[in-house]
Design a protein around this motif. Structure first.
Motif, mmCIF file in Angstrom:
data_model
loop_
_atom_site.group_PDB
_atom_site.id
_atom_site.type_symbol
_atom_site.label_atom_id
_atom_site.label_comp_id
_atom_site.label_asym_id
_atom_site.label_seq_id
_atom_site.Cartn_x
_atom_site.Cartn_y
_atom_site.Cartn_z
ATOM 1 N N LEU A 371 35.334 50.549 45.129
ATOM 2 C CA LEU A 371 35.973 50.588 43.809
ATOM 3 C C LEU A 371 37.266 49.796 43.783
ATOM 4 O O LEU A 371 37.604 49.183 42.768
ATOM 5 C CB LEU A 371 36.237 52.042 43.405
ATOM 6 C CG LEU A 371 35.058 52.790 42.776
ATOM 7 C CD1 LEU A 371 35.445 54.226 42.465
ATOM 8 C CD2 LEU A 371 34.580 52.087 41.508
ATOM 9 N N SER A 372 38.027 49.797 44.880
ATOM 10 C CA SER A 372 39.273 49.022 44.901
ATOM 11 C C SER A 372 38.969 47.534 44.816
ATOM 12 O O SER A 372 39.734 46.767 44.218
ATOM 13 C CB SER A 372 40.076 49.340 46.170
ATOM 14 O OG SER A 372 39.356 48.996 47.326
ATOM 15 N N GLN A 373 37.842 47.089 45.395
ATOM 16 C CA GLN A 373 37.440 45.692 45.280
ATOM 17 C C GLN A 373 37.083 45.355 43.832
ATOM 18 O O GLN A 373 37.489 44.311 43.304
ATOM 19 C CB GLN A 373 36.240 45.410 46.187
ATOM 20 C CG GLN A 373 35.717 43.981 46.089
ATOM 21 C CD GLN A 373 34.459 43.760 46.917
ATOM 22 O OE1 GLN A 373 33.906 44.707 47.458
ATOM 23 N NE2 GLN A 373 34.023 42.529 47.012
ATOM 24 N N VAL A 374 36.343 46.238 43.184
ATOM 25 C CA VAL A 374 35.990 46.023 41.777
ATOM 26 C C VAL A 374 37.246 45.989 40.921
ATOM 27 O O VAL A 374 37.405 45.124 40.050
ATOM 28 C CB VAL A 374 35.036 47.138 41.290
ATOM 29 C CG1 VAL A 374 34.746 46.979 39.802
ATOM 30 C CG2 VAL A 374 33.735 47.102 42.087
ATOM 31 N N PHE A 375 38.154 46.913 41.175
ATOM 32 C CA PHE A 375 39.416 46.967 40.429
ATOM 33 C C PHE A 375 40.189 45.657 40.573
ATOM 34 O O PHE A 375 40.673 45.093 39.585
ATOM 35 C CB PHE A 375 40.253 48.139 40.946
ATOM 36 C CG PHE A 375 41.610 48.253 40.321
ATOM 37 C CD1 PHE A 375 41.790 48.917 39.126
ATOM 38 C CD2 PHE A 375 42.725 47.695 40.937
ATOM 39 C CE1 PHE A 375 43.049 49.029 38.545
ATOM 40 C CE2 PHE A 375 43.985 47.795 40.364
ATOM 41 C CZ PHE A 375 44.141 48.461 39.168
ATOM 42 N N GLY A 376 40.305 45.169 41.822
ATOM 43 C CA GLY A 376 41.040 43.923 42.050
ATOM 44 C C GLY A 376 40.405 42.750 41.342
ATOM 45 O O GLY A 376 41.099 41.915 40.726
ATOM 46 N N PHE A 377 39.079 42.643 41.400
ATOM 47 C CA PHE A 377 38.373 41.538 40.735
ATOM 48 C C PHE A 377 38.602 41.587 39.226
ATOM 49 O O PHE A 377 38.891 40.560 38.590
ATOM 50 C CB PHE A 377 36.876 41.599 41.051
ATOM 51 C CG PHE A 377 36.013 40.932 40.018
ATOM 52 C CD1 PHE A 377 36.047 39.559 39.842
ATOM 53 C CD2 PHE A 377 35.171 41.689 39.203
ATOM 54 C CE1 PHE A 377 35.261 38.948 38.872
ATOM 55 C CE2 PHE A 377 34.386 41.089 38.237
ATOM 56 C CZ PHE A 377 34.427 39.703 38.070
ATOM 57 N N VAL A 378 38.462 42.766 38.635
ATOM 58 C CA VAL A 378 38.603 42.896 37.181
ATOM 59 C C VAL A 378 40.024 42.528 36.748
ATOM 60 O O VAL A 378 40.223 41.778 35.778
ATOM 61 C CB VAL A 378 38.243 44.323 36.724
ATOM 62 C CG1 VAL A 378 38.580 44.516 35.245
ATOM 63 C CG2 VAL A 378 36.767 44.589 36.954
#
Length: 543
Positions: A371-378
């Motif tokens: 989820l932290s990867q998704v958050f960073g990408f978004v």
């Protein structure tokens, strides 16, 4: 009606003011009873005394120097504040009017002096003066209070800010500690697998044994997991290089459906709800695909006994109020939502969902970076992400990406090629300042069938180009001392127009990436990469 003499005398003597008649030389000829009572002196004792002699010293001097000349000059003066000295020595404040009475020839017959009791007025004036002084003092004190209050407030704010700064620093260090601890734990595990595999491989080969493929596979798998971990860390920190392009989210979700069904398994029912007339967005297609897969895998893990997973797209508008509350720009967005019917999350878990290395999965079942990867990408894509969850009912994760305006075409996504496409006789100039990486990459390129020239810095690379004009591809690291890859590429293309460029690095900085976005003319291969990825990227650039 006429008044007789006795009535006139009564009015004169008992008037509410003092009457004094004086001769032209100032000597008193007559006073009324009111004035005599005020002075506490018999009337006959006041006769033949000068009016100014009845004043206190200051008043006498002031009368002689100012009002007596004024009276002679203009014939009168009015409302002059003076102090008489009574028979018992006490001061008696008065207001004095005086006027000269003249005969037909213009000579002064007598001076009429009217005296008013100014005790109350003087008292009021004193009270008013005291009130004014009190007000002025209060004003000064208020100003001083405001000044000191401003100072105290500034000091309090400064102390508060220092305390908050210290708290933020402590929280930052705690977060860094948690982050580095998680990184160290995962990397050490991966390195343990790599080192153990290599040690066993070395032992077996030294004994002439050839059954070593399992060690090679284990080491490769650990290295690949380490590579993915660094990519996730870069994504979380919003430092990964993105290559955004016009994108149709409906098409992407449709193309992903089959691979998602295989990933989720038979116990998960996959549904897609795709909006008609969906706007386009601009994002890195690979990263968005990874984000959807991450969310889908998390949703699958939340439904161990099976359930339903829904991927939905929609056009959305985030208004000013919502945008202000969630630190996002207001406007139109393309939404991609992933919803499961799993266990849901409590508010405590929800508050930590985007923290790196936070996971509710068992040991070895997750890194806590999904989820932290998704958050960073978004966030790096100028978007917004929101989680809605309820215990016992499930979770929805909504990704909002800015709407793309204009008429740019949505490119077809390239299909993945598993077969290695080898060289067609081209020559590659490889530039890398790490000598071990240089040697291994050179051997990989040779294995792919390319002719390889090498240099360990920009200056040497330019010298190689001068001596070998038939180079087809400059394959260069970005971060190098003295001359970075971008600078080298510019000089190389000036020396050899039409030279193809492929950049590689583990961390992009600002040479080929600006605001987290790859420059439009850049071909980039992140480190580390597999032989298949390298072969495919080189052919993409050359072809």
């Amino acid at each position: 009606m006429t008044l007789d003499t006795s009535e006139l005398l009564d009015l004169f003597d008992n008037a509410p003011c003092g009457y004094v008649s004086a001769l032209p030389d100032g000597r008193i000829s007559r006073v009324n009873q009111t004035f005599a009572d005020w002075m506490a002196v018999p009337r006959e004792e006041l006769s033949h005394r000068r009016f100014q002699d009845l004043l206190n010293i200051a008043g006498r001097i002031y009368y002689e120097t100012h009002f007596a000349p004024l009276l002679r000059m203009q014939g009168f003066f009015q409302e002059v504040a003076l102090d008489l000295v009574k028979g018992d020595g006490r001061s008696f404040p008065v207001l004095v009017n005086a006027v000269e009475r003249r005969d037909d020839a213009g000579g002064v017959r007598f001076i009429r002096i009217t005296v008013f009791n100014a005790t109350d007025r003087r008292k009021y004036e004193a009270e008013l003066l005291q009130a004014r002084r009190t007000a002025e003092q209060a004003s000064l004190e208020l100003q001083e209070l405001n000044r000191t209050l401003a100072t105290r407030v500034a000091e309090a704010v400064e102390e508060r800010m220092a305390a908050e700064s210290a708290l933020r620093q402590a929280q930052k260090m705690e977060a860094v500690g948690q982050l580095t601890g998680g990184i160290a734990h995962d990397f050490n595990n991966m390195l343990a697998v790599v080192l153990s595999g290599l040690n066993l491989l070395e032992k077996r080969l030294s004994r002439g044994e050839t059954d070593v493929q399992s060690y090679v596979d284990a080491a490769r798998d650990a290295a690949n997991r380490a590579s993915k971990l660094t990519q996730r860390l870069l994504a979380f920190s919003r430092q990964q290089p993105l290559s955004p392009q016009p994108l149709n989210a409906n098409r992407m979700v449709s193309e992903m459906s089959e691979i998602l069904r295989r990933t989720l398994g038979e116990t998960i029912q996959l549904e897609t709800v795709l909006a008609g007339g969906l706007w386009r967005t601009k994002a890195d297609a690979n990263q968005l695909e990874n984000a959807i897969i991450n969310l889908a895998v998390n949703a699958r893990d939340a439904m161990p006994d099976g359930g339903r997973l829904t991927i939905e797209t929609a056009n959305c508008h985030l208004d000013d109020t919502y945008a202000a509350q969630h630190a996002v720009s207001p406007g139109q967005y393309v939404m991609v939502a992933v919803t499961d019917t799993g266990a849901g999350m409590s508010s405590d878990i929800l508050a930590k969902a985007f923290e790196p290395f936070f996971t509710t999965k068992g040991v070895g079942k997750g890194t806590g970076l999904g989820l932290s990867q998704v958050f960073g990408f978004v966030k790096q894509s100028d978007g917004h992400i929101k989680i809605y969850s309820e215990l016992g009912h499930g979770t929805t994760v909504k990704i909002y990406l800015p709407r793309l305006y204009g008429e740019a075409d949505v490119p077809e996504r390239a299909t993945r090629r598993d077969a290695i496409v080898s060289s067609r006789g081209e020559t590659v100039l490889l530039v890398e300042d790490d000598l071990r990486v240089l040697d291994l990459t050179r051997q990989t390129l040779l294995e792919l069938g390319y002719s390889v020239l090498t240099a360990s810095n920009g200056a040497d690379a330019l010298e190689v180009l001068r001596n070998h004009p038939r180079v087809h591809l400059l394959f260069t690291d970005v971060v190098m001392p003295d001359m970075n890859g971008r600078q080298l590429a510019k000089k190389a293309q000036e020396a050899q127009p039409g030279l193809k460029i492929l950049y590689t690095t583990g961390y992009t900085r600002n040479a080929i990436v600006h605001n987290g976005i790859l420059d439009a003319d850049v071909a980039f291969l992140p480190k580390p990469s597999t032989m298949e990825e390298m072969a495919a990227k080189i052919r993409e650039v050359l072809d």
